[in-house]
Design an enzyme around this catalytic site. Structure first.
Site, PDB file in Angstrom:
ATOM      1  CG  HIS A   4      -2.077  -0.875   1.088  1.00 10.66           C
ATOM      2  ND1 HIS A   4      -2.375  -1.874   1.955  1.00 10.66           N
ATOM      3  CD2 HIS A   4      -3.009  -0.916   0.125  1.00 10.66           C
ATOM      4  CE1 HIS A   4      -3.465  -2.494   1.555  1.00 10.66           C
ATOM      5  NE2 HIS A   4      -3.864  -1.929   0.433  1.00 10.66           N
TER       6      HIS A   4
ATOM      7  NE  ARG B  96      -1.037  -7.886 -14.268  1.00 11.04           N
ATOM      8  CZ  ARG B  96      -0.192  -6.845 -14.332  1.00 11.04           C
ATOM      9  NH1 ARG B  96      -0.657  -5.624 -14.336  1.00 11.04           N
ATOM     10  NH2 ARG B  96       1.111  -7.049 -14.365  1.00 11.04           N
TER      11      ARG B  96
ATOM     12  NE  ARG C 104      -2.421 -11.956 -17.775  1.00 13.36           N
ATOM     13  CZ  ARG C 104      -1.549 -11.575 -16.872  1.00 13.36           C
ATOM     14  NH1 ARG C 104      -0.265 -11.523 -17.165  1.00 13.36           N
ATOM     15  NH2 ARG C 104      -1.938 -11.214 -15.670  1.00 13.36           N
TER      16      ARG C 104
ATOM     17  CD  GLU D 293       3.674 -14.234 -18.217  1.00 13.95           C
ATOM     18  OE1 GLU D 293       3.439 -13.436 -17.310  1.00 13.95           O
ATOM     19  OE2 GLU D 293       2.900 -15.159 -18.533  1.00 13.95           O
TER      20      GLU D 293
ATOM     21  CG  ASN E  93       6.059  -7.856 -13.691  1.00 15.59           C
ATOM     22  OD1 ASN E  93       6.888  -6.984 -13.890  1.00 15.59           O
ATOM     23  ND2 ASN E  93       4.763  -7.634 -13.722  1.00 15.59           N
ATOM     24  CG  ASP E  94       5.356 -14.146 -13.931  1.00 18.45           C
ATOM     25  OD1 ASP E  94       5.718 -14.447 -12.783  1.00 18.45           O
ATOM     26  OD2 ASP E  94       4.182 -13.865 -14.217  1.00 18.45           O
TER      27      ASP E  94
ATOM     28  NE  ARG F 174       5.242 -11.043 -10.105  1.00 19.04           N
ATOM     29  CZ  ARG F 174       4.377 -10.966 -11.099  1.00 19.04           C
ATOM     30  NH1 ARG F 174       4.274 -11.939 -11.985  1.00 19.04           N
ATOM     31  NH2 ARG F 174       3.618  -9.909 -11.251  1.00 19.04           N
TER      32      ARG F 174
ATOM     33  CB  CYS G 222       2.425  -6.005 -20.891  1.00 23.62           C
ATOM     34  SG  CYS G 222       2.491  -7.792 -20.701  1.00 23.62           S
TER      35      CYS G 222
END
Ligand code: PEP
Ligand code: MG
Length: 600
Positions: A233, A335, A371, A459, A482-483, A493, A530
């Site tokens: 957050h 997503r 996706r 990925e 990211n992946d 990650r 992305c």
């Protein structure tokens, strides 16, 4: 709004029950980052120090440190509660929790955007039936309310940490509720921030969402926390307020109240003992950069006119509508799994189509890359996730979910097709976690049968390694950095301790990305990015230099990326792309790109 704040406590009840089968014996205490300061010396009596973390919102700030320290956690035991007082104690606890809920809801009503969502979500935690029940159970066993709340909270904390991923990131929120209820029960004010009268850099072990939601960016000019990750957050709110922010900082306790620090949210550092004039000049230059960002308007081009498509990452209709108000030229990553995190059973095709239509609506006439479900790992979709996988990020996630529910993909593609009917939109569809050529062939067939443009995400290293053959199977690819980074570097990650591994500046990751981009250029097929890497202005220039055709990112990052591209030529981007692939490590890659591109 980042989806993370939509994850309500109660939605996890099922998963919690699974974890409950093996409850941990001892409460698990806060995880601490173990990174060490990179310098600590003394010169002319001036303390010099650099502490490092993960930069999550770029920008510089130079100001004295103000610490916010959480109250000592209440003991888990305490004096025994006489049986005659139990009923009153339960009522006291309920009244205190209700008061916390009301206070948070009142603040939510006066706030906007992410801040309002964060406050509402935290109020939801204080109202949560499972947590309250557990506290009441402890009170009934003779434990006083403050200690009962602490005990119940630590039990849930242990479960959340055990579940890992997004749930583990909610631990701070839970403990914040505990502290607020304890304060109410003991007649103290609820914990909060200091009240400075001039600008400060705010330091904390972790900030409660409720604290960050009320921040005045003119007084709190930067934030740094020992805990937390890029999706915590603190990071979400700092991003919304545009306050430079570093998380997962190691050894931050070496910085004392009042120390003058230069915080660099791009680099992820806090420097003590820097030359005051130099620091002020750097902050002024950074302010100029931020003003350029505010003044930038699209469509994105390099200084010499090379077009770059900048797209938004979204998760629902509301996010899509917000993104449409920015310079985004479409959606590069919808997503879809985030629409269904709390949905127990597979939604009907019609109800899915309604969700997707909402996203398309905001981008009529534009490209929207949908996706298909990427459930599993840190995104448990109840109807498409195997419970109790020992290693979920290497398990049945993404397209592999077909193995446990073979109808999911077909139904989802039907829903996407239905949603696009009578709608002026350019729908592209891609599948996540593709790792073999037969998978790519099969999904491309299924997507094309519905008249949609077929793509896959890159990925998994196996896909990047065989990219030429994969590109023969599909119409486009999009790199999920990211992946890809997580799997190339074999580093979770979400792990704050491994944040230096999970950066796309790692030369191995850069090499694989360059390989994919070059194959796209050779084959004349679009290659987008992305993952979070596309949102880093410096990295974005490198990616353009590699030959990526589009970059998709959180809508809030688009202006910064657009403004950076406007400052560099394509030739500079290409030079940077050539240089970074032979860097020794992530740091050298970053420095080299910075020197060639001459942007921060
Ligand atoms: C990625 O892995 O980079 C990606 C965009 O997918 P997600 O972050 O949703 O896993
Ligand atoms: Mg991914």
């Amino acid at each position: 709004m980042n989806s993370v704040v939509n994850l309500h406590f109660t939605r996890f009840t099922r998963k919690i029950k699974n974890v409950m089968k093996n409850p941990p014996k001892e409460p698990i205490l806060s995880e601490q980052n173990t990174a060490v300061p990179s310098a600590n010396s003394s010169e002319n009596g001036t303390k010099k120090l650099i502490v490092e973390g993960t930069g999550v919102v770029s920008g510089l700030a130079y100001a004295p440190v103000a610490w916010v320290r959480r109250p000592e956690p209440p003991s888990l035991t305490g004096l025994e509660l006489p049986a005659a007082e139990i009923e009153d104690a339960i009522e006291e606890f309920k009244a205190a929790s209700d008061a916390v809920v009301s206070g948070l809801e009142e603040r939510a009503a006066k706030s906007e955007g992410d801040a309002a969502e964060v406050l509402k979500m935290t109020a939801g935690l204080a109202r949560d039936k499972a947590w309250r029940k557990s506290v009441v159970r402890h009170i009934k066993s003779g434990i006083r309310p403050v200690n009962a709340a602490a005990k119940a909270t630590e039990e849930f904390v242990a479960l959340f940490l055990k579940a890992g991923g997004l749930m583990a990131e909610r631990v701070t929120d839970l403990r914040d509720i505990r502290d607020r209820v304890a304060a109410r029960l003991e007649g103290r004010p609820e914990p909060g921030l200091p009240s400075p009268t001039s600008p400060v850099v705010l330091l904390a072990d972790d900030l409660a969402p409720v604290d960050t939601a009320g921040l005045n960016p003119e007084l709190f000019v930067a934030l740094a926390t020992e805990l937390g990750g890029p999706t915590s957050h603190t990071a979400i709110i700092a991003r919304q307020l545009g306050i430079p922010c570093v998380v997962a900082v190691g050894k931050m306790n070496m910085l004392e109240e009042g120390d003058m620090v230069l915080l660099d949210g791009g680099e992820g550092t806090l420097r003590l003992g820097v030359d005051e004039e130099l620091a002020k000049a750097q902050v002024a230059a950074d302010l100029e950069r931020r003003e350029k960002i505010a003044a930038w308007s699209g469509p994105a081009k390099t200084k010499d006119g090379h077009d770059v498509q900048l797209l938004a990452n979204v998760q629902d209709a509301a996010a899509s509508a917000r993104a449409a108000k920015t310079e985004a030229q479409g959606v590069g990553l919808f997503r879809t799994e985030l629409c269904f995190l709390g949905t127990p059973t597979e939604p009907s095709i019609e109800s899915q189509a309604n969700q997707y239509r909402g996203v398309f609506e905001a981008f009529k006439g534009h490209k929207v890359v949908v996706r298909t479900l990427d459930s599993g790992s840190d995104k448990p979709v109840p109807f498409a996730t195997l419970a109790d996988e020992p290693n979920p990020s290497l398990g049945v996630r993404g397209i592999r979910t077909q193995r446990i529910n073979s109808g999911l993909l077909g139904n989802q593609l039907e829903a996407i097709k239905q949603a696009t009917e009578h709608m002026d939109v350019e729908p592209w569809v891609m599948c996540p976690m593709i790792s073999t050529l037969p998978e790519a062939r099969e999904v491309a067939k299924a997507i094309r049968e519905r008249g949609l443009k077929a793509g896959i995400m890159v990925e998994v290293p196996s896909t990047a390694l065989l990219i030429d053959q994969f590109l023969d199977e599909v119409d486009f690819v999009s790199i999920g950095t990211n992946d890809l980074t997580q799997y190339v570097m074999a580093a979770d990650r979400l792990s704050a301790k491994l944040a230096d591994f999970t950066t796309p500046w790692q030369p191995a990751v850069l090499n694989l990305m360059a390989r994919v981009a070059e194959a796209g250029v050779r084959k004349g097929k679009p290659v987008g990015v992305c993952g979070e890497a596309a949102a880093d202005p410096l990295m974005a220039c490198v990616l353009v230099g590699m030959g990526m055709t589009s970059l998709s990112m959180a809508a809030g990052a688009i202006s910064a990326v657009g403004a950076a591209l406007a400052e560099v030529t394509l030739e500079q981007c290409q030079a940077a792309a050539r240089a970074v692939v032979s860097a020794f490590d992530d740091e050298q890659a970053h420095k080299t790109a910075k020197a060639i591109l001459e942007i921060s």
